[in-house]
Motif scaffolding. Structure first.
Motif, mmCIF file in Angstrom:
data_model
loop_
_atom_site.group_PDB
_atom_site.id
_atom_site.type_symbol
_atom_site.label_atom_id
_atom_site.label_comp_id
_atom_site.label_asym_id
_atom_site.label_seq_id
_atom_site.Cartn_x
_atom_site.Cartn_y
_atom_site.Cartn_z
ATOM 1 N N SER A 76 33.682 -19.493 47.550
ATOM 2 C CA SER A 76 33.450 -18.940 48.981
ATOM 3 C C SER A 76 32.668 -19.858 49.972
ATOM 4 C CB SER A 76 32.231 -17.743 48.698
ATOM 5 O OG SER A 76 31.034 -18.563 48.140
ATOM 6 N N ALA A 120 35.279 -15.321 50.619
ATOM 7 C CA ALA A 120 35.034 -15.276 49.175
ATOM 8 C C ALA A 120 36.466 -14.999 48.553
ATOM 9 C CB ALA A 120 34.249 -14.431 48.768
ATOM 10 N N GLU A 160 28.302 -15.564 54.236
ATOM 11 C CA GLU A 160 29.239 -15.879 53.067
ATOM 12 C C GLU A 160 28.682 -14.686 51.982
ATOM 13 O OE1 GLU A 160 29.096 -19.192 49.560
ATOM 14 O OE2 GLU A 160 27.958 -19.764 51.336
ATOM 15 N N LEU A 211 31.126 -12.155 49.787
ATOM 16 C CA LEU A 211 30.931 -12.170 48.276
ATOM 17 C C LEU A 211 30.462 -10.680 48.208
ATOM 18 C CD1 LEU A 211 28.510 -15.262 47.840
ATOM 19 C CD2 LEU A 211 30.753 -14.810 46.642
ATOM 20 N N PHE A 256 25.375 -16.032 42.531
ATOM 21 C CA PHE A 256 25.978 -16.687 43.574
ATOM 22 C C PHE A 256 24.688 -17.129 44.595
ATOM 23 C CE2 PHE A 256 28.934 -13.303 43.064
ATOM 24 C CZ PHE A 256 30.056 -14.105 42.448
ATOM 25 N N PRO A 305 24.815 -18.036 48.477
ATOM 26 C CA PRO A 305 25.312 -17.929 49.595
ATOM 27 C C PRO A 305 24.538 -18.653 50.941
ATOM 28 C CG PRO A 305 24.276 -15.635 49.436
ATOM 29 C CD PRO A 305 24.389 -16.718 47.858
ATOM 30 N N MET A 355 23.374 -10.731 46.069
ATOM 31 C CA MET A 355 24.493 -11.652 45.646
ATOM 32 C C MET A 355 23.869 -12.779 44.957
ATOM 33 S SD MET A 355 27.409 -10.668 46.697
ATOM 34 C CE MET A 355 26.373 -9.155 46.092
ATOM 35 N N SER A 388 33.095 -8.473 45.647
ATOM 36 C CA SER A 388 32.282 -7.776 44.490
ATOM 37 C C SER A 388 32.591 -6.151 44.623
ATOM 38 C CB SER A 388 30.695 -7.732 44.800
ATOM 39 O OG SER A 388 30.243 -7.070 43.899
#
Length: 155
Positions: free
Chosen positions: A26, A16, A137, A141, A130, A132, A125, A145
């Protein structure tokens, strides 16, 4: 504004990146060796991919990665160690500051529990907007974050 890259190292590496304009991209990248390749080819492709990310972003100002201290098996530990060695050498070569972030720290930051499971991290996430494709992934992320929330954000 800084560009921050977050990595979840492994045969399937999650990544990401928060770009200088504040946008976040990402995904995952597979580094499984081909049938007729030697074991070192995964690491050569990894370094080439890092160069590709750097060229696309124009600059990477900070890099954070998941710092794993316990592995499911010997092969996983060796593979992680190989990726970590190539990553840190590449960062040194490119003068990019890097930092490992413990697994529990990342999970605690995004879920409130340091021992949260993969699905909890994925859900956390998703709650941040997001989508993912897998836990790799989602982990990247989550690292990003943590980095933007606790290390001064993307300034």
């Amino acid at each position: 504004m800084t560009t921050i890259l977050a990595l979840d190292l492994g045969t399937t590496t999650g990544w990401a990146m928060c770009l200088a304009d504040g946008s976040i991209v990402s995904g995952t990248m597979e580094f499984k060796p081909g049938r007729y390749e030697g074991g070192g080819m995964r690491f050569l492709r990894f370094r080439s991919w890092l160069d590709h990310l750097l060229n696309g972003a124009k600059a990477i100002d900070l890099l954070h990665f998941e710092e794993v201290r316990r592995h499911a098996g010997t092969d996983a530990a060796h593979i992680y160690g190989g990726f970590l060695a190539h990553l840190t050498a590449w960062c040194e070569l490119k003068s990019i500051p890097y930092q490992g972030v413990p697994v529990g720290t990342i999970k605690r930051h995004v879920t409130g529990k340091g021992n949260a499971g993969k699905e909890a991290v994925i859900a956390a996430m998703r709650s941040k907007g997001f989508n993912p494709e897998d836990d790799n992934e989602a982990d990247a992320l989550a690292i990003l974050s943590w980095a933007t929330d606790t290390q001064g954000g993307n300034q």
